[in-house]
Design a protein around this motif. Structure first.
Motif, short mmCIF file in Angstrom:
data_model
loop_
_atom_site.label_atom_id
_atom_site.label_comp_id
_atom_site.label_asym_id
_atom_site.label_seq_id
_atom_site.Cartn_x
_atom_site.Cartn_y
_atom_site.Cartn_z
N VAL A 1 102.44 -75.63 119.18
CA VAL A 1 102.53 -76.10 120.56
C VAL A 1 102.51 -77.63 120.61
CG1 VAL A 1 101.44 -74.02 121.49
CG2 VAL A 1 100.03 -75.96 120.79
N ARG A 2 102.99 -78.18 121.71
CA ARG A 2 102.90 -79.64 121.89
C ARG A 2 101.46 -79.99 122.22
NH1 ARG A 2 106.29 -83.68 122.49
NH2 ARG A 2 108.13 -82.34 122.80
N ASP A 3 100.80 -80.71 121.31
CA ASP A 3 99.38 -80.98 121.47
C ASP A 3 98.98 -82.05 120.46
OD1 ASP A 3 96.75 -80.78 122.32
OD2 ASP A 3 96.46 -78.71 121.64
N ALA A 4 97.89 -82.74 120.74
CA ALA A 4 97.27 -83.55 119.70
C ALA A 4 96.68 -82.61 118.65
CB ALA A 4 96.19 -84.44 120.29
N ARG A 5 96.43 -83.12 117.45
CA ARG A 5 95.84 -82.32 116.38
C ARG A 5 94.54 -82.97 115.90
NH1 ARG A 5 100.07 -80.27 117.91
NH2 ARG A 5 101.15 -78.54 116.92
N GLY A 6 93.55 -82.15 115.66
CA GLY A 6 92.31 -82.65 115.08
C GLY A 6 92.44 -82.82 113.58
N PHE A 7 91.73 -83.80 113.04
CA PHE A 7 91.73 -84.10 111.60
C PHE A 7 90.30 -84.53 111.28
CE2 PHE A 7 94.74 -85.80 108.13
CZ PHE A 7 93.73 -85.88 107.17
N PHE B 1 85.40 -81.40 102.78
CA PHE B 1 85.91 -80.21 103.47
C PHE B 1 86.62 -80.71 104.72
CE2 PHE B 1 85.47 -76.41 106.27
CZ PHE B 1 86.08 -75.48 105.43
N THR B 2 87.91 -80.37 104.86
CA THR B 2 88.72 -80.89 105.96
C THR B 2 89.22 -79.76 106.83
OG1 THR B 2 89.39 -82.88 104.76
CG2 THR B 2 90.81 -82.17 106.56
N ARG B 3 89.06 -79.94 108.14
CA ARG B 3 89.55 -78.96 109.12
C ARG B 3 90.59 -79.62 110.01
NH1 ARG B 3 88.55 -76.83 114.40
NH2 ARG B 3 88.70 -74.55 114.44
N PHE B 4 91.75 -78.97 110.12
CA PHE B 4 92.82 -79.39 111.02
C PHE B 4 92.85 -78.44 112.21
CE2 PHE B 4 94.15 -80.26 106.62
CZ PHE B 4 94.35 -81.63 106.67
N SER B 5 93.29 -78.92 113.36
CA SER B 5 93.24 -78.05 114.53
C SER B 5 94.17 -78.55 115.62
CB SER B 5 91.81 -78.01 115.09
OG SER B 5 91.37 -79.32 115.40
N THR B 6 94.52 -77.64 116.54
CA THR B 6 95.07 -78.06 117.82
C THR B 6 93.88 -78.40 118.73
OG1 THR B 6 95.15 -75.75 118.57
CG2 THR B 6 97.16 -76.66 117.60
N VAL B 7 94.16 -78.89 119.93
CA VAL B 7 93.08 -79.31 120.82
C VAL B 7 92.91 -78.36 122.00
CG1 VAL B 7 92.26 -81.14 122.37
CG2 VAL B 7 93.30 -81.73 120.18
N ALA B 8 93.98 -78.08 122.73
CA ALA B 8 93.85 -77.43 124.03
C ALA B 8 93.74 -75.91 123.95
CB ALA B 8 95.03 -77.81 124.92
N GLY B 9 94.39 -75.29 122.96
CA GLY B 9 94.53 -73.84 122.97
C GLY B 9 93.31 -73.09 122.47
N SER B 10 93.29 -71.80 122.75
CA SER B 10 92.23 -70.92 122.27
C SER B 10 92.47 -70.57 120.81
CB SER B 10 92.19 -69.63 123.10
OG SER B 10 93.36 -68.86 122.85
N ARG B 11 91.53 -69.83 120.20
CA ARG B 11 91.68 -69.45 118.80
C ARG B 11 92.94 -68.63 118.55
NH1 ARG B 11 87.30 -66.33 115.77
NH2 ARG B 11 88.88 -66.65 114.16
N GLY B 12 93.41 -67.90 119.57
CA GLY B 12 94.57 -67.04 119.38
C GLY B 12 95.89 -67.68 119.76
N SER B 13 95.89 -68.96 120.07
CA SER B 13 97.13 -69.62 120.46
C SER B 13 97.98 -69.95 119.23
CB SER B 13 96.82 -70.89 121.27
OG SER B 13 96.00 -71.77 120.52
N ALA B 14 99.18 -70.46 119.48
CA ALA B 14 100.11 -70.74 118.39
C ALA B 14 99.85 -72.12 117.79
CB ALA B 14 101.55 -70.64 118.90
N ASP B 15 100.29 -72.30 116.56
CA ASP B 15 100.09 -73.55 115.83
C ASP B 15 101.00 -74.68 116.29
OD1 ASP B 15 98.02 -72.71 114.24
OD2 ASP B 15 99.23 -72.38 112.45
#
Length: 658
Positions: free
Chosen positions: A120-126, A104-118
């Motif tokens: 944005v300039r940010d690292a991504r979780g993997f 089961f794999t989850r991808f994510s942004t780091v800095a933003g809240s749950r309601g932020s945009a996909d």
């Protein structure tokens, strides 16, 4: 064939369609529209147990969002081993060719809240959870191989700096503000990471086209007790691709769920994302044979010096059934390992081993988060841990302690030979100190190596990114500090940024002395060329009759018809209008029609212009020429368009403004 995890999850799945309404206690109900009142216009009665249950559950439906990585999406899949890796690790899921493990794999942004945009300039979780036969193994990483800090004790400071500023809660999901750049300027260990952060790596085209890295240094241990230092890599089969900055900003407004939707739609349409798992290995005897410290999380192990060995492939082939129950409640932990995988003395990793458990306790309400369906291992688990919030296991018998006679001292530990986990016996000596090794002190050599490894196109993007981000900083002294820091990497870069953000050029004119490059870190050195699953907008009207869609579909290209109205348009069913979609949502466009009225002609021209300025391929099948100086990536035939689409971007457009 249904994998073990899906078989386990099936026991929890419920289809409410066509069922009779009940309370949570199973009591059938006759009414769900009106609360119980004393007369039609009277007060609501406290004895209305259905109203109280429904409202109380609603009032408690939200759980604390993740402090970081709050905005994410996930999918189920399988990992298949390429072969027997027992020479380097005794991890069972890597022990045989063709061995399949559910994931089961989850991808994510780091800095933003749950309601932020996909986008944005940010690292991504993997983060990937392997449901192995030996227990759960969590490989938790990012899409950038290094990090901002060297020691986990600084993590709260970094997160406080990158989050919205506490006096006004602005800005959301952005690093373009004073406190972030103040942290960077005063913590030079962040220089390497911020070079990656200002590159196109921080605005990926999709989660399907994004590398993953374990970031930290771990250990592999084989059955002989031999240990090697290891770093983990996920290599996307589709290659590594990014957005351009103007495009990323516009997508955030047009479709803030862009990455989430892309992953979901790809899986629903059978375009299953695939990633190869690779490892870099360093023998213990070679620990000090490099010009960097291999335990430093702000450093990469250049692939030219330490090659990546591929061990298997992950395929994500099933979307979640319930976003909250699976994606939100999944709990990853860098300390969830299996025999054959152990830890190093990486100071960032050591701190993460504490933090992950601590955060799950508050986020998921107690110590039993491992019993939630998405977190539960597929192998049985037995221990003397009991009770607490959310307990689901019903343990039988009177014993809940070790060293007992009532149950013949069971459950009992397993020997290492029988598959029990045993920590690697590393010899460690030293005094207790609050200090960092001098081998961690070089903060600029690899940052410059990254810069020198970029093509000129990517360097220009980095210059623009620094200028945009630092240009958002209100305090002049912070802008000056950032420019002075960049001079250690490249004085020419620092001078260009200084001019753009209105501060003095750096006094330092000589960067750190290195000419080393690492072509592996560049996205454009050896790009993957493919049309697989790319999305193309086709502009049609009711006169478009001879469009050769079969040629494109044969190349696994997804087509969406766009016109001025929805419904039927000649022989075409229209998916979107020029008003309900945007060129930033596509990988290329095919213009098979023009419009005579000035309003729609203007909308179409804007559609084409944006595609051109974002360096994407355009096929013009009409008689009307396109008014551009550069013809790179512009074709008049479908076969040529297919070749152009495989190239992804056409950077030769010198007049493009993306």
């Amino acid at each position: 064939m249904t994998n073990k995890k899906q078989q386990q999850l099936n026991a929890y799945k419920v289809d409410d369609a066509n069922q009779t309404l009940t309370t949570n206690q199973g009591l059938a109900l006759t009414e769900d529209e009106h609360s119980l009142k004393l007369g039609e216009r009277g007060p609501t009665l406290l004895e209305d147990f259905h109203f109280r249950e429904k409202m109380t559950h609603f009032d408690h439906e939200r759980i604390p969002e993740r402090v970081v990585h709050a905005r994410g999406t996930a999918a189920h899949g399988v990992f298949e081993s390429y072969g027997d890796a027992s020479d380097i690790t005794k991890a069972d899921f890597l022990s045989a060719k063709g061995k399949v493990t559910p994931v089961f794999t989850r991808f994510s942004t780091v800095a933003g809240s749950r309601g932020s945009a996909d986008t944005v300039r940010d690292a991504r979780g993997f983060a990937t959870k392997f449901y192995t036969d030996e227990g759960n193994y969590d490989l938790v990483g990012n899409n950038i191989p290094v990090f901002f800090i060297q020691d986990a004790i600084k993590f709260p400071d970094f997160v406080h700096a990158v989050k919205p500023e506490p006096h006004n809660e602005i800005p959301q999901a952005q690093s373009a503000h004073d406190t972030f750049w103040d942290f960077i300027a005063n913590n030079p260990e962040s220089t390497h990471m911020v070079m990656w952060h200002m590159s196109d790596r921080s605005i990926p085209r999709s989660y399907r086209m994004m590398e993953g890295f374990g970031v930290n240094t771990y250990r592999f241990v084989n059955a002989k007790g031999e240990a090697r230092f290891v770093k983990f890599h996920w290599k996307p089969v589709l290659g590594v691709h990014s957005l351009v900055w103007d495009e990323a900003q516009k997508i955030a407004g047009k479709d803030p769920d862009f990455h989430r939707r892309d992953l979901y739609d790809a899986i629903e349409n059978g375009y299953y994302p695939e990633y190869e798992l690779g490892v870099q290995l360093i023998d213990e005897k070679d620990e000090f044979n490099f010009d960097f410290d291999i335990l430093d999380p702000t450093k990469i192990w250049p692939e030219e010096q330490v090659p990546v060995r591929l061990l298997g492939k992950m395929t994500l082939n099933q979307n979640v059934d319930n976003f909250f129950a699976e994606t939100e409640q999944v709990a990853f932990h860098v300390g969830h390992v299996v025999p054959g995988i152990d830890f190093s003395n990486d100071p960032l990793l050591q701190g993460r081993l504490f933090s992950y458990t601590d955060t799950q306790l508050i986020r998921l309400g107690g110590p039993n988060f491992h019993e939630l369906p998405i977190n539960k291992p597929v192998c049985p688990f037995h221990n003397n841990q009991r009770d607490g919030y959310g307990r689901q296991t019903i343990n039988k018998g009177p014993v809940s302690y070790h060293q007992n006679a009532i149950q013949q001292n069971s459950p009992a530990p397993t020997t290492e030979a029988a598959g029990g986990y045993a920590h690697y016996a590393e010899k460690v000596e030293g005094h207790k100190v609050r200090a960092r090794s001098q081998s961690f002190a070089d903060h600029f050599t690899q940052a410059r190596m990254f810069w020198l490894s970029m093509t000129e196109v990517k360097r220009e993007h980095i210059r623009k990114a620094f200028s945009f981000e630092v240009g958002k900083v209100a305090r002049t002294e912070i802008r000056q500090q950032v420019v002075d820091l960049l001079a250690n990497v490249c004085p020419i870069l620092a001078t260009a940024v200084a001019e753009n953000v209105g501060v003095q050029p750096p006094a330092k004119t000589e960067p750190v002395q290195t000419d080393q490059t690492s072509p592996a870190v560049s996205q454009l050195r050896a790009p993957k060329k493919t049309t697989y699953s790319k999305k193309v907008a086709v502009i049609v009207d009711d006169t478009t009759t001879d469009f050769p869609s079969s040629l494109l579909e044969a190349e696994d290209i997804q087509l969406e018809r766009v016109s001025i109205k929805q419904g039927k348009c000649g022989e075409h069913t229209i998916d979107h209008t020029l008003d309900t979609t945007s060129p930033v949502l596509y990988d290329g466009i095919i213009v098979a029609a023009t419009f005579n009225d000035p309003v729609n002609a203007g909308k179409l021209q804007q559609f084409i212009d944006e595609t051109y300025h974002h360096y994407k391929p355009i096929a013009n099948l009409t008689d009307k020429p396109l008014p551009y100086v550069t013809s790179a990536g512009i074709s008049s035939t479908i076969p040529q368009f297919i070749k152009d689409l495989a190239e992804t971007r056409h950077w030769a457009r010198k007049d493009a403004q993306g």
